[in-house]
Design a protein around this motif. Sequence first.
Motif, PDB file in Angstrom:
ATOM      1  N   ARG A 221      43.883  50.959  34.577  1.00  0.00           N
ATOM      2  CA  ARG A 221      42.876  50.922  35.628  1.00  0.00           C
ATOM      3  C   ARG A 221      41.481  50.858  35.011  1.00  0.00           C
ATOM      4  N   VAL A 222      40.674  49.922  35.504  1.00  0.00           N
ATOM      5  CA  VAL A 222      39.330  49.701  34.972  1.00  0.00           C
ATOM      6  C   VAL A 222      38.327  49.754  36.118  1.00  0.00           C
ATOM      7  N   TRP A 223      37.366  50.664  36.018  1.00  0.00           N
ATOM      8  CA  TRP A 223      36.298  50.712  37.006  1.00  0.00           C
ATOM      9  C   TRP A 223      35.375  49.511  36.799  1.00  0.00           C
ATOM     10  N   MET A 224      35.108  48.788  37.872  1.00  0.00           N
ATOM     11  CA  MET A 224      34.168  47.668  37.832  1.00  0.00           C
ATOM     12  C   MET A 224      33.106  47.866  38.907  1.00  0.00           C
ATOM     13  N   GLU A 225      31.850  47.650  38.543  1.00  0.00           N
ATOM     14  CA  GLU A 225      30.780  47.709  39.536  1.00  0.00           C
ATOM     15  C   GLU A 225      31.036  46.654  40.610  1.00  0.00           C
ATOM     16  N   ASN A 226      30.810  47.022  41.857  1.00  0.00           N
ATOM     17  CA  ASN A 226      30.998  46.087  42.968  1.00  0.00           C
ATOM     18  C   ASN A 226      29.759  46.102  43.874  1.00  0.00           C
ATOM     19  N   PRO A 227      28.946  45.029  43.826  1.00  0.00           N
ATOM     20  CA  PRO A 227      29.120  43.798  43.057  1.00  0.00           C
ATOM     21  C   PRO A 227      28.844  44.017  41.573  1.00  0.00           C
ATOM     22  N   GLY A 228      29.351  43.086  40.767  1.00  0.00           N
ATOM     23  CA  GLY A 228      29.181  43.242  39.336  1.00  0.00           C
ATOM     24  C   GLY A 228      29.366  41.934  38.587  1.00  0.00           C
ATOM     25  N   ALA A 229      29.227  42.011  37.260  1.00  0.00           N
ATOM     26  CA  ALA A 229      29.291  40.830  36.402  1.00  0.00           C
ATOM     27  C   ALA A 229      30.699  40.235  36.410  1.00  0.00           C
ATOM     28  N   SER A 230      30.764  38.907  36.385  1.00  0.00           N
ATOM     29  CA  SER A 230      32.056  38.224  36.491  1.00  0.00           C
ATOM     30  C   SER A 230      32.736  37.999  35.149  1.00  0.00           C
ATOM     31  N   GLY A 231      31.973  37.879  34.058  1.00  0.00           N
ATOM     32  CA  GLY A 231      32.579  37.559  32.771  1.00  0.00           C
ATOM     33  C   GLY A 231      33.540  38.623  32.298  1.00  0.00           C
ATOM     34  N   ALA A 232      33.116  39.896  32.352  1.00  0.00           N
ATOM     35  CA  ALA A 232      33.991  40.984  31.940  1.00  0.00           C
ATOM     36  C   ALA A 232      35.178  41.093  32.882  1.00  0.00           C
ATOM     37  N   ARG A 233      34.943  40.861  34.163  1.00  0.00           N
ATOM     38  CA  ARG A 233      36.036  40.911  35.142  1.00  0.00           C
ATOM     39  C   ARG A 233      37.166  39.975  34.730  1.00  0.00           C
ATOM     40  N   ASN A 234      36.806  38.749  34.397  1.00  0.00           N
ATOM     41  CA  ASN A 234      37.821  37.766  34.014  1.00  0.00           C
ATOM     42  C   ASN A 234      38.543  38.162  32.731  1.00  0.00           C
ATOM     43  N   ALA A 235      37.791  38.691  31.770  1.00  0.00           N
ATOM     44  CA  ALA A 235      38.396  39.076  30.489  1.00  0.00           C
ATOM     45  C   ALA A 235      39.415  40.187  30.679  1.00  0.00           C
ATOM     46  N   PHE A 236      39.092  41.176  31.497  1.00  0.00           N
ATOM     47  CA  PHE A 236      40.010  42.302  31.701  1.00  0.00           C
ATOM     48  C   PHE A 236      41.203  41.900  32.567  1.00  0.00           C
ATOM     49  N   LEU A 237      40.974  41.036  33.535  1.00  0.00           N
ATOM     50  CA  LEU A 237      42.081  40.522  34.344  1.00  0.00           C
ATOM     51  C   LEU A 237      43.095  39.789  33.476  1.00  0.00           C
ATOM     52  N   ALA A 238      42.593  39.050  32.496  1.00  0.00           N
ATOM     53  CA  ALA A 238      43.477  38.286  31.620  1.00  0.00           C
ATOM     54  C   ALA A 238      44.401  39.188  30.816  1.00  0.00           C
TER      55      ALA A 238
END
Length: 497
Positions: A221-238
Amino acid sequence: MKQTAGALLSSIRLDRSSRRSISVQLYQGLRDVILSGGLRAGERLPATRTLAKETGVSRTTVIDAIDRLVAEGMLVSRVGAGTFVSDTLDRERPPPVGDAARPSGGKQPRLSYAIGHAGADFARRSWLPHRGGAFVTALPALEAFPMAHWSRISARLMRAERGVMMGYGEPKGYAPLRRAIAMHLNVLKGMNCDPGQIFVTSGAQQAFSLIGQLLLNPGDRVWMENPGASGARNAFLAEGADLVPVRVDDEGLVVSDGLQKAPHFRLAFVTPSHQQPLGHVMSLSRRFELLKAAEDAQALVVEDDYDSEFHFGSAPQPALSSIDANERVIYVGTFSKSLFPALRLGFIVVPPRMVEAFDRLFMDWASGPPTMTQAITADFMDEGHFATHIRLMRRLYKARYEALMEASAQLRGAVEVQQTSGGFHTPARLAPGIDEARVVAQAAQKGVTLVPLARYCLAPLDKAGLVLGFGCATPEDISHGISVLRGLPEIAAQLDQ
């Protein structure tokens, strides 16, 4: 026409104004004709003298191009007979895969589980800009970059020892650049870091990917700011992570919201110096609250500091990493905003206890940016050009921000542009009833770029909005952009009320 003269190759076009040599152009032209099936297997090419005359080049140039194709096995030269297209091509050449030839309903390649199941949640990054204007985000003022200094340093280093500049380089990054980064962070951000803690990457995106590969398992589980940056989101989703959208308020990430949703988290991703995209600065009390939550959960925090150099309000807060007493924070920086995006240069500052793990990762797995790029950047910083450029850009971005705030008064009642204290973008709230997707589409038809707030969201927000970039837009661009917005049907209707 005699067949013995060989095939007619009038389709080959040579551009004498091109930077590519004529020999290379002729080679590529012949190669393209062969691969596209324009020349059949066994078909004879014209004699070199004939081909030289028809293409208007020297015979030596023709021989050079043909010799390369013979070496690649595409042509076969037979003494006394001529040069022919290899029979191997007819047997081995795959069929063309154009739209007309692609079978409908065919199976797509099997993707990894993480990519296949996270696809719908990936943030689209195809919108990353290449040209400035109103209201492009994520792009600095490229026209103000001191290219003369950069070119001079580059020319000097091109004459340096070849083994250093042209070899494989140090796995964790060019040592002088890591020293320059450490000094910059110590002065600007209050970080007492050692060059040994710094790892140079090909931009922040690679940094996030490497962090994810090293630290995340599927389902973490990773806390992500919402709204937040998309680049890190994609990297962690991968990496198969379970992303938890955590609310953001005026003080930054709402830690209590994260604890309620996922108390046992593995990572927390934050942009504390200038929240992406809302622009808030995380308060000191919220920073300590986040660090305590990470310590209690035995989690780590990824601090993305993408544009904090460009503050123009009060003195900026120190980096979150600088107050981390328990070595929980991994700091990620980039030169994409402070210098230019095409540089593809970023870095990670890891806590001392994690240096060994990252050393192994970079030694065995990661491949960093070219040494030449790193060396130019190091000298650019050491000679003082970086600091001078930052000071100039702060003044420039402040002037452009003020131009935006002044011009946006015309939209009051329909679009409320928020104040910010740094960077080169700021959010704008839309009045109830205005559809952000329609506004974005209408503006695009008139040549104005808008980014909807929804693009940064993992979970929907209760208010519509836009993110307005001003860093790469001149005051004239900004004035024109505001005029376009004022005339959009969605906004004009609200203003007339």
